[in-house]
Design a protein around this motif. Structure first.
Motif, PDB file in Angstrom:
ATOM      1  N   GLU A   1       1.385  -3.000   1.681  1.00 50.34           N
ATOM      2  CA  GLU A   1       2.394  -2.598   0.947  1.00 50.34           C
ATOM      3  C   GLU A   1       3.306  -1.593   1.819  1.00 50.34           C
ATOM      4  O   GLU A   1       2.590  -0.885   2.603  1.00 50.34           O
ATOM      5  CB  GLU A   1       2.119  -1.821  -0.464  1.00 50.34           C
ATOM      6  CG  GLU A   1       1.652  -2.692  -1.399  1.00 50.34           C
ATOM      7  CD  GLU A   1       1.136  -2.210  -2.701  1.00 50.34           C
ATOM      8  OE1 GLU A   1       2.111  -1.565  -3.384  1.00 50.34           O
ATOM      9  OE2 GLU A   1       0.016  -1.786  -2.769  1.00 50.34           O
ATOM     10  N   ASP A   2       4.472  -1.313   1.451  1.00 55.50           N
ATOM     11  CA  ASP A   2       5.141  -0.144   2.237  1.00 55.50           C
ATOM     12  C   ASP A   2       4.239   1.178   2.043  1.00 55.50           C
ATOM     13  O   ASP A   2       3.890   1.669   1.065  1.00 55.50           O
ATOM     14  CB  ASP A   2       6.680  -0.023   1.469  1.00 55.50           C
ATOM     15  CG  ASP A   2       7.288   1.200   2.068  1.00 55.50           C
ATOM     16  OD1 ASP A   2       7.872   1.265   2.993  1.00 55.50           O
ATOM     17  OD2 ASP A   2       7.281   2.377   1.249  1.00 55.50           O
ATOM     18  N   TYR A   3       4.255   2.001   3.111  1.00 51.10           N
ATOM     19  CA  TYR A   3       3.149   2.973   3.071  1.00 51.10           C
ATOM     20  C   TYR A   3       3.523   4.027   2.143  1.00 51.10           C
ATOM     21  O   TYR A   3       2.905   4.775   1.701  1.00 51.10           O
ATOM     22  CB  TYR A   3       2.999   3.561   4.737  1.00 51.10           C
ATOM     23  CG  TYR A   3       4.318   4.302   5.180  1.00 51.10           C
ATOM     24  CD1 TYR A   3       3.993   5.737   4.973  1.00 51.10           C
ATOM     25  CD2 TYR A   3       5.328   3.973   5.402  1.00 51.10           C
ATOM     26  CE1 TYR A   3       5.205   6.474   5.319  1.00 51.10           C
ATOM     27  CE2 TYR A   3       6.307   4.729   6.096  1.00 51.10           C
ATOM     28  CZ  TYR A   3       6.113   6.018   5.991  1.00 51.10           C
ATOM     29  OH  TYR A   3       7.238   6.874   6.292  1.00 51.10           O
ATOM     30  N   LYS A   4       4.980   4.264   2.023  1.00 52.39           N
ATOM     31  CA  LYS A   4       5.604   5.167   0.993  1.00 52.39           C
ATOM     32  C   LYS A   4       4.966   5.011  -0.423  1.00 52.39           C
ATOM     33  O   LYS A   4       4.654   5.762  -1.079  1.00 52.39           O
ATOM     34  CB  LYS A   4       6.900   5.419   1.156  1.00 52.39           C
ATOM     35  CG  LYS A   4       7.382   5.841   2.534  1.00 52.39           C
ATOM     36  CD  LYS A   4       8.983   6.175   2.279  1.00 52.39           C
ATOM     37  CE  LYS A   4       9.576   6.729   3.461  1.00 52.39           C
ATOM     38  NZ  LYS A   4      11.140   7.061   3.421  1.00 52.39           N
ATOM     39  N   SER A   5       4.887   3.879  -0.970  1.00 54.90           N
ATOM     40  CA  SER A   5       4.352   3.370  -2.290  1.00 54.90           C
ATOM     41  C   SER A   5       2.866   3.560  -2.352  1.00 54.90           C
ATOM     42  O   SER A   5       2.520   4.224  -3.282  1.00 54.90           O
ATOM     43  CB  SER A   5       4.999   1.918  -2.580  1.00 54.90           C
ATOM     44  OG  SER A   5       4.203   0.907  -1.470  1.00 54.90           O
ATOM     45  N   ILE A   6       2.271   3.377  -1.139  1.00 56.99           N
ATOM     46  CA  ILE A   6       0.867   3.514  -1.171  1.00 56.99           C
ATOM     47  C   ILE A   6       0.397   4.982  -1.389  1.00 56.99           C
ATOM     48  O   ILE A   6      -0.324   5.410  -2.145  1.00 56.99           O
ATOM     49  CB  ILE A   6       0.209   3.200   0.252  1.00 56.99           C
ATOM     50  CG1 ILE A   6       0.331   1.584   0.364  1.00 56.99           C
ATOM     51  CG2 ILE A   6      -1.410   3.387   0.300  1.00 56.99           C
ATOM     52  CD1 ILE A   6      -0.017   0.980   1.788  1.00 56.99           C
ATOM     53  N   ILE A   7       1.223   6.006  -0.600  1.00 53.86           N
ATOM     54  CA  ILE A   7       0.977   7.388  -0.661  1.00 53.86           C
ATOM     55  C   ILE A   7       1.401   7.811  -2.048  1.00 53.86           C
ATOM     56  O   ILE A   7       0.934   8.748  -2.724  1.00 53.86           O
ATOM     57  CB  ILE A   7       1.977   8.107   0.265  1.00 53.86           C
ATOM     58  CG1 ILE A   7       1.437   7.880   1.779  1.00 53.86           C
ATOM     59  CG2 ILE A   7       1.959   9.562   0.122  1.00 53.86           C
ATOM     60  CD1 ILE A   7       2.363   8.418   2.871  1.00 53.86           C
ATOM     61  N   ASP A   8       2.614   7.364  -2.895  1.00 55.74           N
ATOM     62  CA  ASP A   8       2.703   7.446  -4.453  1.00 55.74           C
ATOM     63  C   ASP A   8       1.898   7.115  -5.189  1.00 55.74           C
ATOM     64  O   ASP A   8       1.223   8.291  -5.936  1.00 55.74           O
ATOM     65  CB  ASP A   8       4.106   6.959  -4.711  1.00 55.74           C
ATOM     66  CG  ASP A   8       5.291   7.303  -3.961  1.00 55.74           C
ATOM     67  OD1 ASP A   8       5.247   8.420  -3.400  1.00 55.74           O
ATOM     68  OD2 ASP A   8       6.305   6.590  -4.077  1.00 55.74           O
TER      69      ASP A   8
ATOM     70  N   ALA B   1       3.249   5.076  10.184  1.00 56.58           N
ATOM     71  CA  ALA B   1       2.608   4.659   8.915  1.00 56.58           C
ATOM     72  C   ALA B   1       1.029   5.021   8.872  1.00 56.58           C
ATOM     73  O   ALA B   1       0.508   5.386   8.230  1.00 56.58           O
ATOM     74  CB  ALA B   1       2.856   3.228   8.452  1.00 56.58           C
ATOM     75  N   HIS B   2       0.499   4.283  10.014  1.00 58.86           N
ATOM     76  CA  HIS B   2      -0.838   4.672   9.935  1.00 58.86           C
ATOM     77  C   HIS B   2      -1.259   5.964  10.035  1.00 58.86           C
ATOM     78  O   HIS B   2      -2.493   6.575   9.540  1.00 58.86           O
ATOM     79  CB  HIS B   2      -1.457   3.814  11.358  1.00 58.86           C
ATOM     80  CG  HIS B   2      -2.988   3.576  11.277  1.00 58.86           C
ATOM     81  ND1 HIS B   2      -3.826   4.430  12.032  1.00 58.86           N
ATOM     82  CD2 HIS B   2      -3.801   2.527  10.738  1.00 58.86           C
ATOM     83  CE1 HIS B   2      -5.209   4.086  11.879  1.00 58.86           C
ATOM     84  NE2 HIS B   2      -5.118   2.958  11.092  1.00 58.86           N
ATOM     85  N   ARG B   3      -0.504   7.025  10.932  1.00 59.54           N
ATOM     86  CA  ARG B   3      -0.944   8.111  11.085  1.00 59.54           C
ATOM     87  C   ARG B   3      -0.561   9.159   9.497  1.00 59.54           C
ATOM     88  O   ARG B   3      -1.324   9.785   9.307  1.00 59.54           O
ATOM     89  CB  ARG B   3       0.100   8.945  12.107  1.00 59.54           C
ATOM     90  CG  ARG B   3      -0.352   8.442  13.397  1.00 59.54           C
ATOM     91  CD  ARG B   3       0.552   9.485  14.467  1.00 59.54           C
ATOM     92  NE  ARG B   3       2.001   9.510  14.465  1.00 59.54           N
ATOM     93  CZ  ARG B   3       2.782   8.619  15.248  1.00 59.54           C
ATOM     94  NH1 ARG B   3       1.990   7.538  15.986  1.00 59.54           N
ATOM     95  NH2 ARG B   3       3.960   8.452  15.130  1.00 59.54           N
TER      96      ARG B   3
END
Length: 341
Positions: free
Chosen positions: A3-10, A41-43
């Motif tokens: 998934e988009d990393y921002k949605s993962i962080i959310d 994104a990985h960082r």
């Protein structure tokens, strides 16, 4: 594909707010397997993982992970904040200040301001701690955490001041009185002084002193006056006070917001319209302002203007995908009106 990393962080933050730290860690670990190592994104995910590990009490792994991220990107704000928290825990206050200061410069937030102020305080620099909080409160004047921290440090500063003739009798406690030119602290002190009075009486007293010296240039005093008028059901007085606050400091988002919503409550939507657009242009995530603009667009027959405005917002803030829904809603309202004609 991940998934988009921002949605993962959310999603990670939703789990963290629910105190489900183990699930948050698992979510990040699983998605890291599908993201190219060394990428931005990985960082970002690894930095958040370090933060979660710290929350779980695994300080050693959290520190190692954060340092690995910073070796690749010295400006990763989440990793800097994590390293700062660990330094604070170890009572390495100078290192904590260095990391929090850099993180706050890169990505300002109330949380980072509070941590930086805490580090400055523990490092013995109370003046810098208060300066950081004043700056943060200029942008977030109703942040309860920052206000409590600021008031606590103000009391500490007052207790540390030597007693002088201007501070009362020898048996009186030292009092640190903000200067009138220090607008926000002075207004907060005035708010505290008036707290025990009825709103109408407090407004009347404030009205008497607000036009003297530096006070007449203090937008926060006019914001306080507007709040008191609102509490006493004097909406006309509130509009006028908020107007003066906004005219004194048009960059102050609180003054802008209070003024425009006071106008709307007074039924003056046409006057509030350009201010509502200005607020959204500067704060596109304001859900209340967005809903108000859509409603007022219908009432004022400005659906087309509002739709074009939201399209302009999308160009400036392409990540605000929810604006597509607002545009569709306005276009549908326009079609319905055309069908009724």
């Amino acid at each position: 594909m991940s998934e988009d990393y921002k949605s993962i962080i959310d999603k990670c933050w939703q789990l963290r707010r629910a105190k489900r730290f183990a699930d948050a860690e698992m979510l990040l670990q699983e998605n890291l397997e599908h993201i190219t190592p060394g990428s931005f994104a990985h960082r970002a995910l690894r930095a958040n993982l370090a933060d979660v590990l710290l929350q779980r009490g695994d300080k050693k792994t959290a520190h190692e992970t954060a340092l690995q991220v910073l070796a690749e990107d010295p400006d990763q704000a989440v990793a800097l904040t994590t390293v700062g928290m660990i330094a604070l825990d170890k009572k390495q206050y100078d290192e904590a200040v260095e990391n929090f200061k850099r993180a706050f410069e890169l990505v300002p937030s109330g949380y980072r301001a509070g941590r930086l102020a805490r580090a400055y305080d523990l490092a013995g620099d109370l003046e810098k701690a208060l300066a950081v909080l004043r700056q943060a409160l200029e942008q977030n004047p109703r942040d309860g955490f920052l206000l409590r921290q600021y008031n606590k440090l103000e009391q500490k500063a007052a207790a540390e001041l030597p007693l002088t003739a201007t501070q009362g009798r020898p048996d009186s406690p030292a009092v640190n009185i903000p200067e009138e030119k220090d607008h926000f602290p002075y207004a907060e002190q005035m708010r505290a002084k008036l707290k025990g009075l009825e709103p109408a009486e407090a407004a009347a007293q404030l009205q008497k002193v607000i036009k003297v010296g530096e006070r007449k240039l203090n937008p926060y005093l006019y914001l306080l006056l507007g709040d008191l008028h609102r509490e006493s059901k004097d909406e006309g007085g509130a509009v006028e006070a908020y107007r003066q606050a906004y005219e004194l400091d048009s960059q102050n988002l609180q003054a802008l917001s209070q003024y425009l919503f006071a106008l709307r409550r007074a039924g003056r939507e046409e006057e509030a319209w350009p201010l509502l657009k200005e607020l959204l242009f500067r704060r596109p995530d304001d859900v209340t302002a967005k809903s108000s603009l859509i409603k007022d667009a219908r009432d004022l027959n400005k659906e087309e203007e509002a739709a074009l405005f939201f399209e302009e917002l999308l160009e400036k803030y392409p990540e605000r995908k929810e604006l597509f829904g607002a545009i569709r809603k306005l276009r549908k309202a326009m079609e319905q009106k055309e069908g009724q004609e």
